[in-house]
Design a protein around this motif. Structure first.
Motif, PDB file in Angstrom:
ATOM      1  N   GLU A   1      48.873  57.485  64.417  1.00 53.82           N
ATOM      2  CA  GLU A   1      49.847  58.565  63.948  1.00 53.82           C
ATOM      3  C   GLU A   1      51.337  58.001  63.971  1.00 53.82           C
ATOM      4  OE1 GLU A   1      51.281  63.104  63.538  1.00 53.82           O
ATOM      5  OE2 GLU A   1      49.895  62.673  64.961  1.00 53.82           O
ATOM      6  N   ALA A   2      51.280  57.402  65.224  1.00 55.87           N
ATOM      7  CA  ALA A   2      52.730  57.010  65.896  1.00 55.87           C
ATOM      8  C   ALA A   2      52.786  55.567  65.567  1.00 55.87           C
ATOM      9  CB  ALA A   2      53.150  57.429  67.030  1.00 55.87           C
ATOM     10  N   SER A   3      51.891  54.925  64.927  1.00 57.87           N
ATOM     11  CA  SER A   3      51.770  53.074  64.704  1.00 57.87           C
ATOM     12  C   SER A   3      52.465  52.891  63.410  1.00 57.87           C
ATOM     13  CB  SER A   3      50.427  52.839  64.877  1.00 57.87           C
ATOM     14  OG  SER A   3      49.966  53.125  66.253  1.00 57.87           O
ATOM     15  N   LYS A   4      52.868  53.733  62.270  1.00 61.65           N
ATOM     16  CA  LYS A   4      53.148  53.391  61.098  1.00 61.65           C
ATOM     17  C   LYS A   4      54.333  52.114  61.164  1.00 61.65           C
ATOM     18  CE  LYS A   4      51.886  57.687  58.828  1.00 61.65           C
ATOM     19  NZ  LYS A   4      51.453  58.325  59.893  1.00 61.65           N
ATOM     20  N   GLY A   5      54.264  50.947  60.404  1.00 62.08           N
ATOM     21  CA  GLY A   5      55.054  50.121  60.295  1.00 62.08           C
ATOM     22  C   GLY A   5      54.793  48.841  61.549  1.00 62.08           C
ATOM     23  N   GLN A   6      53.672  49.082  62.310  1.00 65.93           N
ATOM     24  CA  GLN A   6      53.761  48.236  63.256  1.00 65.93           C
ATOM     25  C   GLN A   6      52.376  47.364  62.878  1.00 65.93           C
ATOM     26  OE1 GLN A   6      52.753  50.381  67.043  1.00 65.93           O
ATOM     27  NE2 GLN A   6      54.486  51.447  67.065  1.00 65.93           N
ATOM     28  N   LEU A   7      52.246  46.147  63.631  1.00 64.83           N
ATOM     29  CA  LEU A   7      51.538  45.042  63.129  1.00 64.83           C
ATOM     30  C   LEU A   7      50.115  45.592  63.000  1.00 64.83           C
ATOM     31  CD1 LEU A   7      50.712  42.187  62.261  1.00 64.83           C
ATOM     32  CD2 LEU A   7      50.699  41.752  64.904  1.00 64.83           C
ATOM     33  N   ALA A   8      49.625  46.172  64.161  1.00 62.29           N
ATOM     34  CA  ALA A   8      48.188  46.490  64.134  1.00 62.29           C
ATOM     35  C   ALA A   8      47.810  47.611  63.014  1.00 62.29           C
ATOM     36  CB  ALA A   8      48.001  47.128  65.652  1.00 62.29           C
ATOM     37  N   TYR A   9      48.812  48.317  62.864  1.00 64.48           N
ATOM     38  CA  TYR A   9      48.555  49.657  61.942  1.00 64.48           C
ATOM     39  C   TYR A   9      48.179  48.941  60.531  1.00 64.48           C
ATOM     40  CZ  TYR A   9      49.296  53.942  58.956  1.00 64.48           C
ATOM     41  OH  TYR A   9      49.352  54.936  58.331  1.00 64.48           O
ATOM     42  N   ASP A  10      49.281  47.933  60.135  1.00 63.04           N
ATOM     43  CA  ASP A  10      48.857  47.206  58.902  1.00 63.04           C
ATOM     44  C   ASP A  10      47.659  46.336  58.714  1.00 63.04           C
ATOM     45  OD1 ASP A  10      51.332  48.426  58.046  1.00 63.04           O
ATOM     46  OD2 ASP A  10      52.704  46.657  58.567  1.00 63.04           O
ATOM     47  N   THR A  11      47.538  45.664  59.901  1.00 63.24           N
ATOM     48  CA  THR A  11      46.110  44.820  59.782  1.00 63.24           C
ATOM     49  C   THR A  11      45.035  45.844  59.721  1.00 63.24           C
ATOM     50  OG1 THR A  11      46.240  44.670  62.261  1.00 63.24           O
ATOM     51  CG2 THR A  11      47.084  42.846  61.181  1.00 63.24           C
ATOM     52  N   ALA A  12      45.068  46.931  60.275  1.00 62.51           N
ATOM     53  CA  ALA A  12      43.611  47.955  60.085  1.00 62.51           C
ATOM     54  C   ALA A  12      43.855  48.436  58.839  1.00 62.51           C
ATOM     55  CB  ALA A  12      43.984  49.145  61.071  1.00 62.51           C
ATOM     56  N   LEU A  13      44.744  48.782  58.147  1.00 60.54           N
ATOM     57  CA  LEU A  13      44.713  49.073  56.672  1.00 60.54           C
ATOM     58  C   LEU A  13      44.168  48.066  55.970  1.00 60.54           C
ATOM     59  CD1 LEU A  13      47.565  51.386  56.360  1.00 60.54           C
ATOM     60  CD2 LEU A  13      45.474  52.072  56.666  1.00 60.54           C
ATOM     61  N   ALA A  14      44.555  46.816  56.266  1.00 62.86           N
ATOM     62  CA  ALA A  14      44.176  45.636  55.594  1.00 62.86           C
ATOM     63  C   ALA A  14      42.705  45.375  55.712  1.00 62.86           C
ATOM     64  CB  ALA A  14      44.742  44.330  56.013  1.00 62.86           C
ATOM     65  N   LEU A  15      42.304  45.597  56.787  1.00 61.27           N
ATOM     66  CA  LEU A  15      40.637  45.543  57.207  1.00 61.27           C
ATOM     67  C   LEU A  15      39.798  46.592  56.256  1.00 61.27           C
ATOM     68  CD1 LEU A  15      38.295  44.161  58.541  1.00 61.27           C
ATOM     69  CD2 LEU A  15      38.752  45.765  60.458  1.00 61.27           C
ATOM     70  N   ALA A  16      40.334  47.761  56.473  1.00 61.50           N
ATOM     71  CA  ALA A  16      39.615  48.909  55.794  1.00 61.50           C
ATOM     72  C   ALA A  16      39.404  48.679  54.129  1.00 61.50           C
ATOM     73  CB  ALA A  16      40.457  50.237  56.064  1.00 61.50           C
ATOM     74  N   GLY A  17      40.932  48.109  53.743  1.00 56.88           N
ATOM     75  CA  GLY A  17      40.795  47.750  52.323  1.00 56.88           C
ATOM     76  C   GLY A  17      40.026  46.547  51.851  1.00 56.88           C
ATOM     77  N   GLY A  18      39.683  45.589  52.712  1.00 59.07           N
ATOM     78  CA  GLY A  18      38.968  44.449  52.400  1.00 59.07           C
ATOM     79  C   GLY A  18      37.567  44.774  52.713  1.00 59.07           C
ATOM     80  N   SER A  19      36.981  45.586  53.499  1.00 56.30           N
ATOM     81  CA  SER A  19      35.555  46.125  53.635  1.00 56.30           C
ATOM     82  C   SER A  19      35.430  47.217  53.139  1.00 56.30           C
ATOM     83  CB  SER A  19      35.387  46.165  55.267  1.00 56.30           C
ATOM     84  OG  SER A  19      36.342  47.411  55.717  1.00 56.30           O
ATOM     85  N   GLY A  20      36.065  48.210  52.499  1.00 53.96           N
ATOM     86  CA  GLY A  20      35.634  49.313  51.987  1.00 53.96           C
ATOM     87  C   GLY A  20      35.206  50.421  53.279  1.00 53.96           C
ATOM     88  N   ALA A  21      35.604  50.278  54.217  1.00 52.00           N
ATOM     89  CA  ALA A  21      35.468  51.098  55.402  1.00 52.00           C
ATOM     90  C   ALA A  21      36.386  52.240  55.262  1.00 52.00           C
ATOM     91  CB  ALA A  21      35.655  50.410  56.768  1.00 52.00           C
ATOM     92  N   GLN A  22      36.031  53.632  55.534  1.00 43.90           N
ATOM     93  CA  GLN A  22      36.917  54.402  55.794  1.00 43.90           C
ATOM     94  C   GLN A  22      37.754  54.544  56.927  1.00 43.90           C
ATOM     95  OE1 GLN A  22      34.336  57.967  56.442  1.00 43.90           O
ATOM     96  NE2 GLN A  22      33.529  57.946  54.235  1.00 43.90           N
ATOM     97  N   THR A  23      38.893  55.070  56.709  1.00 47.67           N
ATOM     98  CA  THR A  23      39.859  55.160  57.643  1.00 47.67           C
ATOM     99  C   THR A  23      40.217  56.406  58.293  1.00 47.67           C
ATOM    100  OG1 THR A  23      41.947  55.621  56.257  1.00 47.67           O
ATOM    101  CG2 THR A  23      41.199  53.398  56.661  1.00 47.67           C
ATOM    102  N   ALA A  24      40.547  56.566  59.514  1.00 51.51           N
ATOM    103  CA  ALA A  24      40.864  57.840  60.130  1.00 51.51           C
ATOM    104  C   ALA A  24      42.330  57.735  61.123  1.00 51.51           C
ATOM    105  CB  ALA A  24      39.453  58.202  61.129  1.00 51.51           C
ATOM    106  N   GLU A  25      42.977  58.769  61.220  1.00 55.01           N
ATOM    107  CA  GLU A  25      43.918  58.765  61.906  1.00 55.01           C
ATOM    108  C   GLU A  25      43.804  59.424  63.178  1.00 55.01           C
ATOM    109  OE1 GLU A  25      48.358  59.117  60.251  1.00 55.01           O
ATOM    110  OE2 GLU A  25      47.837  61.131  60.849  1.00 55.01           O
TER     111      GLU A  25
END
Length: 462
Positions: free
Chosen positions: A225-249
């Motif tokens: 929740e507090a990671s927005k804008g950080q590298l690992a937050y953005d790479t996580a969303l990129a992985l979810a988008g590329g794999s179709g995986a669900q995300t959870a905050e």
């Protein structure tokens, strides 16, 4: 605790609790101790297995000084799973540990029930123009030129970890703040090994997206929740988008399991339940019931305690863990220093809310038959529960003041009429009625049994 010899290394590991196996994989410079706060909260429902990755902290690496592929770490994890038994396992991996979890799943899907990949640093999935693609090569150049300290400073800054602190990143307790502080010394101890042997392969790793999309063990990608804008937050969303995986905050930031252990453990338990393979029959039931707070608010003598007591007896008889907080008793103990000014009434509710939150975070259904006259105080308690990932149910016992005065269980209304009591809620001190409670009960129109049944039904359905 124990040690396991694997090809080229000796792993330090710990096991706790009982139930389905949950293996927890730390990332980067971290080790087993980063999960000290969440492990006791998960051990009632799972056999928690955690270990130091090879070469870090108490795990020895016997191989020559060379970078360690993610596949080697995944092979270590598989060896550990085979040694402890009880598979297939649920897997939680964070940061580079998330890549290990994904590689384990790709290579040994039969050993995995489901995966939570928390903030994986899948840098290669960033857009081609993203300048952070050059971060790790630059960090390694600084390592060679200036040493470990400047290289780590460059990495921390480039990953966005020095950005202004998000309010959701504030540790949930003094104990978790201290744990976050002690983590810094472990980071310093492991930084050289991390830079020389882990960071390159970890950030160059690219999961098989086709395989992830094809099915198999379910993968949920976690973000802080507090990671927005950080590298690992953005790479996580990129992985979810590329794999179709669900995300959870998840609560907190990149290391929310350290800064927010209670809230993080509760959220992780819920997410793990969603990814568990349905045909497994050993998934715990009563043990994973979500804790919650049910706050019964209303005027004096409206019937709050009557409903709460009857409900507690009913749920206890059915095997539910129930805690009831008695407002009068807490006034004599925890809040004995408080009076009845607005400020003191608000502080009284805040303290009771914190007790309820703690009990709920441990899996209890907490019943609170306390007036809590001010809407702002009740809202503040609700916000604390929402932040912690815990349900908060407001039950408004909506009995008219005339009925309450006639009942006058504690003689308060009679004392007020006689001039012996001032500041009686709902008479000469305000009571702010809930506008949108989860449940509204008029105990002047329905019996106690009917009111109790309605609350129980709400709990069962939600």
């Amino acid at each position: 605790m124990g040690h396991l010899k694997v090809p080229g290394a000796t792993l330090y590991y710990e096991t706790s609790g009982s139930g389905p196996v949950l293996i927890m994989i730390a990332g980067g410079t971290d080790d087993t101790r980063d999960f000290d706060g969440v492990t006791p909260l998960l051990a009632a429902d799972f056999t928690v297995v955690r270990y130091d990755c090879r070469g870090l902290s108490r795990s020895r690496c016997d191989e020559p000084q060379a970078e360690i592929p993610v596949s080697t770490h995944a092979a270590d994890t598989y060896e550990l799973l085979c040694a402890v038994g009880g598979g297939p396992a649920l897997v939680f991996g964070t940061s580079s540990g998330a890549h290990i979890a994904l590689e384990l799943t790709a290579g040994h899907p039969e050993a995995v029930r489901g995966v939570v990949a928390h903030e994986p640093p899948t840098v290669r999935l960033l857009p081609p123009a993203d300048p952070r693609l050059a971060l790790v090569p630059e960090v390694l150049r600084i390592r060679g030129r200036d040493g470990v300290g400047p290289a780590m400073s460059s990495f921390v800054a480039g990953a966005g970890l020095l950005a202004a602190r998000h309010p959701a990143g504030t540790p949930e307790s003094p104990e978790s703040a201290a744990a976050a502080g002690s983590r810094m010394s472990r980071i310093a101890d492991n930084s050289a090994f991390f830079l020389d042997r882990i960071i390159g392969p970890a950030t160059d790793y690219l999961p098989d997206l086709t395989l992830l999309r094809a099915g198999g063990p379910q993968v949920v990608v976690g973000v802080g929740e507090a990671s927005k804008g950080q590298l690992a937050y953005d790479t996580a969303l990129a992985l979810a988008g590329g794999s179709g995986a669900q995300t959870a905050e998840f609560p907190g930031g990149h290391a929310g399991f350290v800064s927010h252990p209670r809230a993080f453990a509760r959220r992780l338990r819920d997410v793990l339940r969603s990814v568990a393979v349905p045909h497994d029959c050993d998934w715990p039931t009563l043990g994973v019931r979500t804790g919650a707070t049910v706050w019964l608010t209303g005027l004096p003598s409206s019937g709050k305690s009557t409903v709460a007591t009857g409900l507690a007896e009913l749920l206890l008889a059915r095997g539910r863990r129930v805690e009831m907080l008695d407002g009068d008793e807490l006034r004599r103990t925890l809040c004995k220093d408080l009076g009845f000014s607005r400020a003191d009434r608000e502080e009284n509710v805040r303290r009771i809310g914190e007790v309820a939150l703690t009990l709920a975070s441990e899996g209890a259904l907490v019943l609170v038959p306390v007036i809590a006259p001010y809407a702002s105080s009740r809202a503040a308690v609700r916000r604390r529960h929402v932040t912690a990932g815990l349900p908060f149910v407001e039950v408004y016992i909506d009995a008219p003041v005339a009925v309450c005065s006639e009942r006058d269980v504690k003689g308060l209304y009679a004392r007020q009429r006689a001039g012996l009591l001032h500041g009686l809620t709902g008479v000469d001190d305000p009571y702010e009625s809930p506008v949108e409670p989860e449940l509204r009960l008029d105990t002047s129109l329905e019996s106690s049994a009917e009111s109790i049944a309605r609350v129980e039904r709400y709990i069962n359905e939600h």
